[in-house]
Design a protein around this motif. Structure first.
Motif, PDB file in Angstrom:
ATOM      1  N   TYR A  35       0.826  -1.215   0.000  1.00  0.00           N
ATOM      2  CA  TYR A  35       0.000   0.000   0.000  1.00  0.00           C
ATOM      3  C   TYR A  35       0.859   1.264   0.000  1.00  0.00           C
ATOM      4  O   TYR A  35       0.534   2.246  -0.664  1.00  0.00           O
ATOM      5  CB  TYR A  35      -0.911   0.057   1.238  1.00  0.00           C
ATOM      6  CG  TYR A  35      -1.752  -1.176   1.441  1.00  0.00           C
ATOM      7  CD1 TYR A  35      -2.498  -1.711   0.389  1.00  0.00           C
ATOM      8  CD2 TYR A  35      -1.804  -1.809   2.676  1.00  0.00           C
ATOM      9  CE1 TYR A  35      -3.262  -2.852   0.576  1.00  0.00           C
ATOM     10  CE2 TYR A  35      -2.575  -2.946   2.872  1.00  0.00           C
ATOM     11  CZ  TYR A  35      -3.291  -3.466   1.811  1.00  0.00           C
ATOM     12  OH  TYR A  35      -4.046  -4.593   2.003  1.00  0.00           O
ATOM     13  N   GLY A  37       3.995   1.836  -1.101  1.00  0.00           N
ATOM     14  CA  GLY A  37       4.637   2.104  -2.380  1.00  0.00           C
ATOM     15  C   GLY A  37       3.623   2.424  -3.477  1.00  0.00           C
ATOM     16  O   GLY A  37       3.814   3.369  -4.259  1.00  0.00           O
ATOM     17  N   LEU A  69      -9.097  -5.508   7.511  1.00  0.00           N
ATOM     18  CA  LEU A  69      -9.878  -4.586   8.339  1.00  0.00           C
ATOM     19  C   LEU A  69      -9.382  -3.166   8.078  1.00  0.00           C
ATOM     20  O   LEU A  69      -8.229  -2.840   8.378  1.00  0.00           O
ATOM     21  CB  LEU A  69      -9.696  -4.896   9.834  1.00  0.00           C
ATOM     22  CG  LEU A  69     -10.004  -6.330  10.282  1.00  0.00           C
ATOM     23  CD1 LEU A  69      -9.695  -6.503  11.776  1.00  0.00           C
ATOM     24  CD2 LEU A  69     -11.465  -6.672  10.004  1.00  0.00           C
ATOM     25  N   ASN A 233       8.581  -2.312   4.433  1.00  0.00           N
ATOM     26  CA  ASN A 233       8.029  -2.650   5.751  1.00  0.00           C
ATOM     27  C   ASN A 233       8.669  -3.913   6.328  1.00  0.00           C
ATOM     28  O   ASN A 233       9.882  -3.950   6.501  1.00  0.00           O
ATOM     29  CB  ASN A 233       6.497  -2.755   5.670  1.00  0.00           C
ATOM     30  CG  ASN A 233       5.845  -2.528   7.025  1.00  0.00           C
ATOM     31  OD1 ASN A 233       6.294  -1.666   7.782  1.00  0.00           O
ATOM     32  ND2 ASN A 233       4.829  -3.275   7.356  1.00  0.00           N
ATOM     33  N   LEU A 236      11.623  -6.555   3.896  1.00  0.00           N
ATOM     34  CA  LEU A 236      12.869  -6.137   3.253  1.00  0.00           C
ATOM     35  C   LEU A 236      13.736  -7.331   2.870  1.00  0.00           C
ATOM     36  O   LEU A 236      14.110  -8.135   3.708  1.00  0.00           O
ATOM     37  CB  LEU A 236      13.646  -5.216   4.209  1.00  0.00           C
ATOM     38  CG  LEU A 236      15.030  -4.798   3.741  1.00  0.00           C
ATOM     39  CD1 LEU A 236      14.940  -3.977   2.461  1.00  0.00           C
ATOM     40  CD2 LEU A 236      15.741  -4.005   4.821  1.00  0.00           C
ATOM     41  N   ILE A 239      19.146  -5.354   0.566  1.00  0.00           N
ATOM     42  CA  ILE A 239      19.600  -4.334  -0.387  1.00  0.00           C
ATOM     43  C   ILE A 239      20.910  -3.801   0.174  1.00  0.00           C
ATOM     44  O   ILE A 239      20.929  -3.310   1.302  1.00  0.00           O
ATOM     45  CB  ILE A 239      18.602  -3.166  -0.500  1.00  0.00           C
ATOM     46  CG1 ILE A 239      17.190  -3.689  -0.819  1.00  0.00           C
ATOM     47  CG2 ILE A 239      19.059  -2.148  -1.549  1.00  0.00           C
ATOM     48  CD1 ILE A 239      16.116  -2.614  -0.805  1.00  0.00           C
ATOM     49  N   GLU A 336       4.082 -11.295   8.036  1.00  0.00           N
ATOM     50  CA  GLU A 336       4.915 -10.668   9.064  1.00  0.00           C
ATOM     51  C   GLU A 336       4.545  -9.215   9.265  1.00  0.00           C
ATOM     52  O   GLU A 336       4.322  -8.481   8.294  1.00  0.00           O
ATOM     53  CB  GLU A 336       6.383 -10.753   8.655  1.00  0.00           C
ATOM     54  CG  GLU A 336       7.049 -11.991   9.167  1.00  0.00           C
ATOM     55  CD  GLU A 336       8.532 -11.998   8.858  1.00  0.00           C
ATOM     56  OE1 GLU A 336       9.283 -11.246   9.494  1.00  0.00           O
ATOM     57  OE2 GLU A 336       8.920 -12.748   7.945  1.00  0.00           O
ATOM     58  N   ILE A 337       4.511  -8.846  10.530  1.00  0.00           N
ATOM     59  CA  ILE A 337       4.203  -7.467  10.927  1.00  0.00           C
ATOM     60  C   ILE A 337       5.508  -6.827  11.384  1.00  0.00           C
ATOM     61  O   ILE A 337       6.309  -7.481  12.054  1.00  0.00           O
ATOM     62  CB  ILE A 337       3.174  -7.515  12.082  1.00  0.00           C
ATOM     63  CG1 ILE A 337       1.801  -7.926  11.530  1.00  0.00           C
ATOM     64  CG2 ILE A 337       3.120  -6.201  12.844  1.00  0.00           C
ATOM     65  CD1 ILE A 337       0.780  -8.253  12.598  1.00  0.00           C
ATOM     66  N   TYR A 360       4.313  -0.137  10.732  1.00  0.00           N
ATOM     67  CA  TYR A 360       2.893   0.144  10.988  1.00  0.00           C
ATOM     68  C   TYR A 360       2.363  -0.670  12.168  1.00  0.00           C
ATOM     69  O   TYR A 360       1.237  -0.462  12.600  1.00  0.00           O
ATOM     70  CB  TYR A 360       2.063  -0.128   9.730  1.00  0.00           C
ATOM     71  CG  TYR A 360       2.429   0.796   8.588  1.00  0.00           C
ATOM     72  CD1 TYR A 360       2.123   2.150   8.651  1.00  0.00           C
ATOM     73  CD2 TYR A 360       3.107   0.329   7.467  1.00  0.00           C
ATOM     74  CE1 TYR A 360       2.470   3.003   7.620  1.00  0.00           C
ATOM     75  CE2 TYR A 360       3.459   1.177   6.432  1.00  0.00           C
ATOM     76  CZ  TYR A 360       3.137   2.511   6.511  1.00  0.00           C
ATOM     77  OH  TYR A 360       3.483   3.350   5.484  1.00  0.00           O
TER      78      TYR A 360
END
Ligand SMILES: Cc1cc2nc3c(=O)[nH]c(=O)nc-3n(C[C@H](O)[C@H](O)[C@H](O)COP(=O)(O)OP(=O)(O)OC[C@H]3O[C@@H](n4cnc5c(N)ncnc54)[C@H](O)[C@@H]3O)c2cc1C
Length: 417
Positions: A35, A37, A69, A233, A236, A239, A336-337, A360
């Motif tokens: 969302y 990006g 949600l 988020n 990753l 990089i 994953e959060i 987030y």
């Protein structure tokens, strides 16, 4: 059994994209097509900037795996946010994210994104008397700030959930549910139709700053730009050349049935509210558009589906709704959060016109869409006033695998009992 994500199977939005090859020049490079990006790409393209976004697959991360949600604000109640950020900063962030469901549903409606959006409302369900105190406290704080909410008592909650398990619930009728992957793909499709380059099967491998330009390398090509956003988020993938976002990874999984016949679901969520509860090891539950029952909980399913978590999902569904006894679950998938130390998202400025947005902490549909839009505005206005939170130039979150493992252990113990 392997993981199989319901949203992958039921998404109605499709996207045709290219692989990044050769050299592309843009005003902005975006790494990560969730969302954050995609919303940034859309806003940038709508404002006449050239933009190139790369990912292995749009919606590969949390945006293609979540519960769907669409809620206002963050997990944290607003007084906590103001306590952490100070009154001025806290009010700015709270006010911004209070409008996030409007932003999401307006984008869906205006652009005809096919994601089964249903603004039927969400219910934060009190699993105990302490949970009831928590939602009453949230109600007070949010109402003082203008939100229109209702506290439902035990009987009213039973009527709208069809379950006698809860002491009450906080109803937000402006919130709702979506097919989360479809929404993400829809954002990417609209961004593309406004001129954004969307590259898939293209992971950023190295980023360097050279002659006042950011150069983002992938396996087969590179993008040159003056401005760059890292929107990866919790997902990753290595990089080199830039500092990594730091966060605590927390796993969350879901299980879904086949579409259920009327006689089984007749008492389950008759108004199609999306729900989660107040327990520390929280659960979520909802129906999708085709009457599949979906339950979610904290925990790492692993590729081969952890027995502890999958058995819990079946027991939990049955304890909420006896009519679900012996109904099999056909889908199990996890995600994953990225949790920050204070549970507030971060905008990390790691160089000239270079930002990473992450953290987030489990609520990212509204916030991700809002932060993505705001960073694109900051890019074309060439100032940071539009950002809902002040960027930091130090990345001092604790990346705590130990903390994440501790949460996983707690979830496993809870799901065993
Ligand atoms: C299981 C689960 C349930 C959740 N439920 C809800 C909910 O109901 N409501 C809610 O509001 N929020 C929920 N969330 C949180 C929400 O899904 C996330 O906060 C949100 O999706 C984050 O969006 P994003 O765009 O920042 O990142 P993501 O959607 O995670 O996207 C990051 C992208 O970066 C890409 N990437 C990584 N490395 C590279 C690289 N090197 N090169 C190119 N691309 C790369 C990944 O492939 C990925 O597509 C949930 C999260 C999970 C995991």
């Amino acid at each position: 059994m392997k993981q199989n994500n319901l949203w992958q199977e039921t998404s109605q939005e499709k996207l045709t994209s290219k692989v990044l090859e050769g050299t592309v020049e843009s005003d902005i490079t975006i790494v990560g097509g969730g969302y954050t990006g995609c919303s940034a790409a859309l806003t940038a393209a709508e404002n006449g900037l050239t933009v190139s976004l790369i990912d292995q697959q749009i919606g590969y991360g949390g945006s293609g795996r979540n519960v769907g949600l669409v809620n206002a604000g963050l997990w944290l109640p607003p007084e906590k946010v103001e306590g952490i950020l100070g009154k001025k900063g806290g009010v700015k962030l709270n006010e911004a994210l209070a409008t996030a469901p409007d932003l999401v549903f307006n984008l869906i409606n205006k652009n005809n994104i096919s994601c089964n959006a249903d603004r039927a409302g969400t219910l934060h369900c009190a699993h105990s008397q302490n949970g009831l105190k928590d939602i009453k406290n949230r109600y007070r704080q949010l109402s003082e700030r203008g939100a229109e909410l209702k506290v439902l008592d035990k009987n009213e909650t039973e009527l709208v959930t069809g379950s006698s398990s809860f002491q009450g619930a906080l109803l937000n009728e402006k919130a709702g549910t979506i097919n989360p992957l479809s929404y993400c793909l829809g954002l990417a499709r609209i961004a593309q139709s406004r001129g954004a380059n969307i590259f898939e099967s293209s992971l950023a491998t190295k980023i360097e700053f050279h002659n006042n330009e950011w150069i983002t390398h992938s396996e087969k090509g590179l993008i040159k730009s003056k401005k760059i956003l890292i929107a990866t988020n919790a997902y990753l993938k290595g990089i080199s050349g830039i500092p990594s976002a730091k966060y605590t990874p927390v796993f969350y999984f879901q299980a879904a049935t086949k579409p259920l016949p009327k006689e089984i679901i007749k008492n389950i969520l008759p108004k199609y509210h999306g729900c989660w509860d107040t327990a520390t090891v929280m659960s979520s539950f909802r129906l999708d558009y085709d009457n599949r029952f979906i339950i979610g909980g904290i925990g790492n399913l692993g590729q081969n589906i952890s027995k502890i978590h999958s058995s819990w999902a079946k027991r939990k569904a049955y304890s909420l709704y006896p009519s679900l006894k012996n109904i099999p679950f056909d889908y199990f998938w996890g995600g994953e959060i990225s949790m920050t130390d204070d549970h507030i998202p971060k905008i990390y400025r790691f160089g000239k016109n270079a930002y990473s947005i992450f953290g987030y902490s489990g609520r990212g549909i509204g916030p991700g869409t809002y932060f993505g839009k705001s960073i694109a505005e900051a890019f074309y206005n060439e100032n940071e006033d539009s950002l809902p939170i002040r960027p930091t130039s130090s990345n001092n979150q604790s990346f705590s695998k130990i903390k994440g493992s501790f949460i996983e252990l707690g979830a496993k113990i809870n799901h065993l009992i």
